[in-house]
Design a protein around this motif. Structure first.
Motif, PDB file in Angstrom:
ATOM      1  N   LYS A   1      -1.063   0.203   6.783  1.00 42.20           N
ATOM      2  CA  LYS A   1      -1.498   0.286   5.385  1.00 42.20           C
ATOM      3  C   LYS A   1      -1.113  -0.958   4.615  1.00 42.20           C
ATOM      4  O   LYS A   1      -1.898  -1.462   3.798  1.00 42.20           O
ATOM      5  N   GLU A   2       0.075  -1.485   4.854  1.00 45.13           N
ATOM      6  CA  GLU A   2       0.478  -2.722   4.187  1.00 45.13           C
ATOM      7  C   GLU A   2      -0.433  -3.873   4.615  1.00 45.13           C
ATOM      8  O   GLU A   2      -0.790  -4.737   3.799  1.00 45.13           O
TER       9      GLU A   2
ATOM     10  N   GLU B   1      -2.907   7.770  -1.268  1.00 42.41           N
ATOM     11  CA  GLU B   1      -3.454   6.614  -0.541  1.00 42.41           C
ATOM     12  C   GLU B   1      -4.958   6.694  -0.438  1.00 42.41           C
ATOM     13  O   GLU B   1      -5.673   5.707  -0.647  1.00 42.41           O
TER      14      GLU B   1
ATOM     15  N   ARG C   1       0.292   2.983  -5.651  1.00 43.90           N
ATOM     16  CA  ARG C   1       0.759   2.349  -4.413  1.00 43.90           C
ATOM     17  C   ARG C   1       2.246   2.638  -4.190  1.00 43.90           C
ATOM     18  O   ARG C   1       2.677   2.859  -3.055  1.00 43.90           O
TER      19      ARG C   1
ATOM     20  N   THR D   1       2.485   6.112  -2.953  1.00 41.02           N
ATOM     21  CA  THR D   1       2.089   6.155  -1.542  1.00 41.02           C
ATOM     22  C   THR D   1       3.207   5.666  -0.640  1.00 41.02           C
ATOM     23  O   THR D   1       3.520   6.288   0.380  1.00 41.02           O
ATOM     24  N   ARG D   2       3.810   4.542  -1.012  1.00 38.89           N
ATOM     25  CA  ARG D   2       4.891   3.985  -0.183  1.00 38.89           C
ATOM     26  C   ARG D   2       6.065   4.951  -0.073  1.00 38.89           C
ATOM     27  O   ARG D   2       6.642   5.124   1.005  1.00 38.89           O
TER      28      ARG D   2
ATOM     29  N   TRP E   1       2.699   2.828   8.192  1.00 33.90           N
ATOM     30  CA  TRP E   1       3.129   2.014   7.047  1.00 33.90           C
ATOM     31  C   TRP E   1       2.722   0.553   7.257  1.00 33.90           C
ATOM     32  O   TRP E   1       2.173  -0.097   6.356  1.00 33.90           O
TER      33      TRP E   1
ATOM     34  N   PHE F   1       5.407   7.355   3.279  1.00 34.63           N
ATOM     35  CA  PHE F   1       6.118   6.622   4.325  1.00 34.63           C
ATOM     36  C   PHE F   1       7.648   6.707   4.226  1.00 34.63           C
ATOM     37  O   PHE F   1       8.301   7.128   5.187  1.00 34.63           O
TER      38      PHE F   1
ATOM     39  N   TRP G   1      -3.696  -3.471   2.614  1.00 32.13           N
ATOM     40  CA  TRP G   1      -3.519  -3.913   1.231  1.00 32.13           C
ATOM     41  C   TRP G   1      -3.422  -5.430   1.147  1.00 32.13           C
ATOM     42  O   TRP G   1      -3.978  -6.052   0.242  1.00 32.13           O
TER      43      TRP G   1
END
Length: 319
Positions: free
Chosen positions: A190-191, A298, A253, A256-257, A187, A261, A194
């Protein structure tokens, strides 16, 4: 970039398979996994099955799949070729590791298992570098791409391992903790990716691409497309001019979050609290299902939000 499902499936499935294979290779020699040959067979079959399914899917993406073997010869200059070589090479130590675990006991599978884990990580890294090496696409050409690929591979592998242990009635607190920690790591990666894409300066703009934004006297204004290069879409527009609406990107998004996650983290924590038993196994399986959906979302966004500099030729303001 156009999000082809064959590549989305390849990077998602093979990443999960290599992640699981790496964890099996690292943990089995230390006796942290059940010594049962049945468990070993199921775990290795799942890991290698995902890898093979992913590789076959990538072949389906090629225009001439029968010529795929030629890509292996370009390993000196091509990350795609290095990925192919690494993927094929991984099967050798994996086979030795499987034989040692299934027939000689997990305790004697040490060296082969560690080599298998290293080769699995190298293969995932090579896959990520196929995209990270493409400088005309700023969303890909950054260090966050290999970090994210490796972290997602570890996460999906850890979730699969936790589910396998739960279904086998061998749920352990450390496996749920490992799954939970890997979700947090993925997580964060990925953050970070982004955030980098949102704040990094464009590689090129219409002004820098044409050299018309500035002259010796100073800024001469914004460059705009006067007329389209041709009257209908061509290959470049179909493959490299794909557009995803901001509203859809924000929604995906969020999916995905939540799916990749938040839900796997909550379910892994619940499995840890539940302890060994059918409930723990069910929660771990639900975490795998949620993560699969989230990783596909994602990966779709990974391709759809990438903008190639060639789009400047067709009217894009920046890339």
């Amino acid at each position: 970039m156009h999000p082809a499902f064959s590549i989305i499936f390849f990077t998602s499935a093979a990443g999960a398979g290599y992640g699981l294979l790496a964890l099996l290779g690292l943990l089995a020699p230390f006796g942290l996994l059940p010594a049962s040959p049945l468990f070993g067979l199921a775990a290795l079959a799942l890991a290698l099955g995902l890898v093979v399914a992913g590789l076959l899917s990538s072949l389906a993406h090629l225009g001439r799949p029968e010529r795929a073997w030629r890509a292996l010869s370009q390993w000196r200059s091509s990350w795609l070729s290095r990925e192919g070589v690494a993927a094929v090479a991984t099967f050798l130590p994996a086979g030795v590791f499987a034989i040692a675990w299934l027939f000689l006991g997990s305790g004697v599978a040490g060296v082969a298992g560690w080599i298998t884990a290293a080769m699995a990580a190298v293969t995932v890294y090579c896959t990520a570098m196929i995209y990270a090496s493409l400088k005309p696409i700023r969303q890909w050409a950054n260090p966050w791409v290999p970090r994210t690929y490796l972290a997602l591979s570890l996460m999906t592998g850890a979730l699969l391992l936790n589910a396998l242990l739960g279904v086998a009635g061998q749920a352990a607190g450390w496996s749920s903790l490992l799954a939970l920690a890997s979700v947090g790591l993925a997580w964060a990666a990925k953050e970070g990716h982004w955030r980098h894409c949102a704040t990094a300066h464009p590689v090129s703009t219409a002004e820098t691409a044409t050299g018309l934004g500035h002259n010796g006297l100073g800024h001469i204004g914004r460059v705009r497309l006067l007329d389209a290069p041709h009257s209908e879409d061509n290959y470049l527009l179909k493959e490299m001019g794909f557009r995803v609406g901001r509203r859809h990107a924000v929604r995906l998004r969020l999916i995905t979050r939540v799916a990749a996650f938040a839900l796997p983290a909550a379910l892994s924590l619940s499995a840890l609290v539940a302890g060994p038993g059918a409930l723990s196994g069910t929660l771990a399986l639900l975490a795998v299902a949620a993560a699969a959906l989230g990783v596909i979302a994602e990966r779709w966004l990974f391709f759809a939000e990438a903008k190639h500099t060639v789009t400047l030729f067709y009217g894009a303001g920046e890339a």
